[in-house]
Design a protein around this motif. Structure first.
Motif, PDB file in Angstrom:
ATOM      1  N   GLY A  11      37.945  46.231  45.316  1.00  0.00           N
ATOM      2  CA  GLY A  11      38.562  47.197  46.219  1.00  0.00           C
ATOM      3  C   GLY A  11      40.057  47.020  46.401  1.00  0.00           C
ATOM      4  O   GLY A  11      40.660  47.674  47.242  1.00  0.00           O
ATOM      5  N   GLN A  12      40.659  46.143  45.620  1.00  0.00           N
ATOM      6  CA  GLN A  12      42.102  45.931  45.665  1.00  0.00           C
ATOM      7  C   GLN A  12      42.537  45.169  44.418  1.00  0.00           C
ATOM      8  O   GLN A  12      41.710  44.639  43.692  1.00  0.00           O
ATOM      9  N   ALA A  13      43.839  45.123  44.169  1.00  0.00           N
ATOM     10  CA  ALA A  13      44.371  44.466  42.975  1.00  0.00           C
ATOM     11  C   ALA A  13      44.437  42.954  43.186  1.00  0.00           C
ATOM     12  O   ALA A  13      45.511  42.398  43.405  1.00  0.00           O
ATOM     13  N   VAL A  14      43.307  42.303  43.094  1.00  0.00           N
ATOM     14  CA  VAL A  14      43.247  40.847  43.231  1.00  0.00           C
ATOM     15  C   VAL A  14      43.658  40.188  41.920  1.00  0.00           C
ATOM     16  O   VAL A  14      44.321  39.157  41.902  1.00  0.00           O
ATOM     17  N   VAL A  15      43.276  40.801  40.800  1.00  0.00           N
ATOM     18  CA  VAL A  15      43.543  40.245  39.461  1.00  0.00           C
ATOM     19  C   VAL A  15      44.430  41.218  38.700  1.00  0.00           C
ATOM     20  O   VAL A  15      44.100  42.399  38.584  1.00  0.00           O
ATOM     21  N   THR A  16      45.554  40.728  38.203  1.00  0.00           N
ATOM     22  CA  THR A  16      46.418  41.580  37.384  1.00  0.00           C
ATOM     23  C   THR A  16      46.350  41.203  35.905  1.00  0.00           C
ATOM     24  O   THR A  16      46.782  41.976  35.054  1.00  0.00           O
ATOM     25  N   TYR A  17      45.819  40.016  35.623  1.00  0.00           N
ATOM     26  CA  TYR A  17      45.757  39.542  34.239  1.00  0.00           C
ATOM     27  C   TYR A  17      44.611  38.545  34.114  1.00  0.00           C
ATOM     28  O   TYR A  17      44.353  37.785  35.048  1.00  0.00           O
ATOM     29  N   VAL A  18      43.935  38.562  32.965  1.00  0.00           N
ATOM     30  CA  VAL A  18      42.908  37.562  32.676  1.00  0.00           C
ATOM     31  C   VAL A  18      43.408  36.728  31.507  1.00  0.00           C
ATOM     32  O   VAL A  18      43.740  37.252  30.446  1.00  0.00           O
ATOM     33  N   GLU A  19      43.504  35.436  31.752  1.00  0.00           N
ATOM     34  CA  GLU A  19      43.914  34.493  30.707  1.00  0.00           C
ATOM     35  C   GLU A  19      42.662  33.777  30.206  1.00  0.00           C
ATOM     36  O   GLU A  19      41.942  33.156  30.991  1.00  0.00           O
ATOM     37  N   PHE A  20      42.405  33.859  28.910  1.00  0.00           N
ATOM     38  CA  PHE A  20      41.245  33.196  28.327  1.00  0.00           C
ATOM     39  C   PHE A  20      41.698  31.890  27.700  1.00  0.00           C
ATOM     40  O   PHE A  20      42.552  31.882  26.816  1.00  0.00           O
ATOM     41  N   SER A  49      36.680  36.850  43.345  1.00  0.00           N
ATOM     42  CA  SER A  49      36.983  37.224  41.960  1.00  0.00           C
ATOM     43  C   SER A  49      36.000  36.572  40.996  1.00  0.00           C
ATOM     44  O   SER A  49      35.621  37.181  39.997  1.00  0.00           O
ATOM     45  N   PHE A  50      35.546  35.357  41.289  1.00  0.00           N
ATOM     46  CA  PHE A  50      34.541  34.707  40.450  1.00  0.00           C
ATOM     47  C   PHE A  50      33.224  35.481  40.499  1.00  0.00           C
ATOM     48  O   PHE A  50      32.584  35.712  39.472  1.00  0.00           O
ATOM     49  N   ALA A  51      32.813  35.876  41.704  1.00  0.00           N
ATOM     50  CA  ALA A  51      31.569  36.635  41.850  1.00  0.00           C
ATOM     51  C   ALA A  51      31.690  37.977  41.123  1.00  0.00           C
ATOM     52  O   ALA A  51      30.767  38.393  40.412  1.00  0.00           O
ATOM     53  N   ALA A  52      32.822  38.638  41.285  1.00  0.00           N
ATOM     54  CA  ALA A  52      33.039  39.920  40.615  1.00  0.00           C
ATOM     55  C   ALA A  52      33.057  39.735  39.099  1.00  0.00           C
ATOM     56  O   ALA A  52      32.502  40.555  38.365  1.00  0.00           O
ATOM     57  N   TRP A  53      33.688  38.661  38.624  1.00  0.00           N
ATOM     58  CA  TRP A  53      33.730  38.401  37.181  1.00  0.00           C
ATOM     59  C   TRP A  53      32.313  38.274  36.620  1.00  0.00           C
ATOM     60  O   TRP A  53      31.984  38.868  35.604  1.00  0.00           O
ATOM     61  N   ARG A  54      31.481  37.496  37.293  1.00  0.00           N
ATOM     62  CA  ARG A  54      30.120  37.302  36.798  1.00  0.00           C
ATOM     63  C   ARG A  54      29.368  38.628  36.740  1.00  0.00           C
ATOM     64  O   ARG A  54      28.583  38.864  35.837  1.00  0.00           O
ATOM     65  N   ARG A  55      29.627  39.483  37.700  1.00  0.00           N
ATOM     66  CA  ARG A  55      28.975  40.785  37.725  1.00  0.00           C
ATOM     67  C   ARG A  55      29.521  41.680  36.612  1.00  0.00           C
ATOM     68  O   ARG A  55      28.770  42.334  35.897  1.00  0.00           O
ATOM     69  N   LEU A  79      41.708  31.167  39.884  1.00  0.00           N
ATOM     70  CA  LEU A  79      42.550  32.327  40.152  1.00  0.00           C
ATOM     71  C   LEU A  79      43.888  31.784  40.625  1.00  0.00           C
ATOM     72  O   LEU A  79      43.962  31.079  41.630  1.00  0.00           O
ATOM     73  N   TYR A  80      44.946  32.086  39.881  1.00  0.00           N
ATOM     74  CA  TYR A  80      46.273  31.572  40.216  1.00  0.00           C
ATOM     75  C   TYR A  80      47.276  32.713  40.119  1.00  0.00           C
ATOM     76  O   TYR A  80      47.495  33.276  39.030  1.00  0.00           O
ATOM     77  N   ARG A  81      47.869  33.062  41.264  1.00  0.00           N
ATOM     78  CA  ARG A  81      48.871  34.133  41.313  1.00  0.00           C
ATOM     79  C   ARG A  81      48.395  35.396  40.614  1.00  0.00           C
ATOM     80  O   ARG A  81      49.081  35.930  39.732  1.00  0.00           O
ATOM     81  N   LYS A  82      47.219  35.831  40.966  1.00  0.00           N
ATOM     82  CA  LYS A  82      46.591  37.047  40.458  1.00  0.00           C
ATOM     83  C   LYS A  82      46.211  36.979  38.982  1.00  0.00           C
ATOM     84  O   LYS A  82      45.866  37.996  38.369  1.00  0.00           O
ATOM     85  N   THR A  83      46.268  35.795  38.387  1.00  0.00           N
ATOM     86  CA  THR A  83      45.790  35.606  37.024  1.00  0.00           C
ATOM     87  C   THR A  83      44.461  34.880  37.093  1.00  0.00           C
ATOM     88  O   THR A  83      44.377  33.766  37.621  1.00  0.00           O
TER      89      THR A  83
END
Length: 155
Positions: free
Chosen positions: A81-90, A26-32, A47-51
């Motif tokens: 390719g799947q629901a790894v992240v359901t929410y982004v907390e800033f 998820s970190f690599a995908a975020w940077r991309r 990444l904590y519980r899909k957040t």
């Protein structure tokens, strides 16, 4: 590098439910997804519980990014390719942002040293990495995972 991102869904399926692998991916995908323009201003932290917790320098950045958060979540999960992240907390965390900017601006020699340390720490993920037959892709995966583990270790 493009090969790594195309292989992310396959890597995640091979790794199973490993929190470390999910976080590194998820970190690599975020940077991309965030791109060069946000790299030094929106730093994936945990990444904590899909957040996905992302550090930003101030409340202005937080407000701006919260407005586009649903699109970012969609793009992240599409890449993974799947629901790894359901929410982004800033979270406002100027220290983490400063550290990332310093890391980005390091000399090539210092980056190499940091990559070597990341590879060492990623050794724990050898089982998941063994499923990657392409040596360069496996190396990049381990770098991403090690970098994530290094960030966790410094907390």
């Amino acid at each position: 590098m493009e090969d790594l991102f195309q292989a992310l869904p396959k890597l995640l399926r091979a790794a199973g439910e490993s929190d470390e692998v999910l976080e590194a991916a998820s970190f690599a995908a975020w940077r991309r997804v965030a791109g060069e323009s946000l790299r030094g201003c929106a730093v994936p932290f945990r990444l904590y519980r899909k957040t996905l917790v992302v550090s930003v320098p101030d409340t202005t950045w937080r407000r701006q990014l919260e407005q586009v958060s649903p699109q970012l979540v969609f793009r992240l999960n599409s890449m993974l390719g799947q629901a790894v992240v359901t929410y982004v907390e800033f979270r406002v965390d100027p220290q983490t942002v400063r550290e990332e900017r310093a890391r980005i601006n390091r000399s090539p020699y210092e980056r190499l040293t940091a990559e070597d340390a990341a590879l060492e720490r990623a050794g724990e993920l050898g089982g998941a990495a063994d499923a990657i037959h392409d040596e360069e892709l496996r190396r990049r995966f381990l770098l991403a995972a090690g970098s994530c583990m290094n960030r966790r270790g410094s907390q």
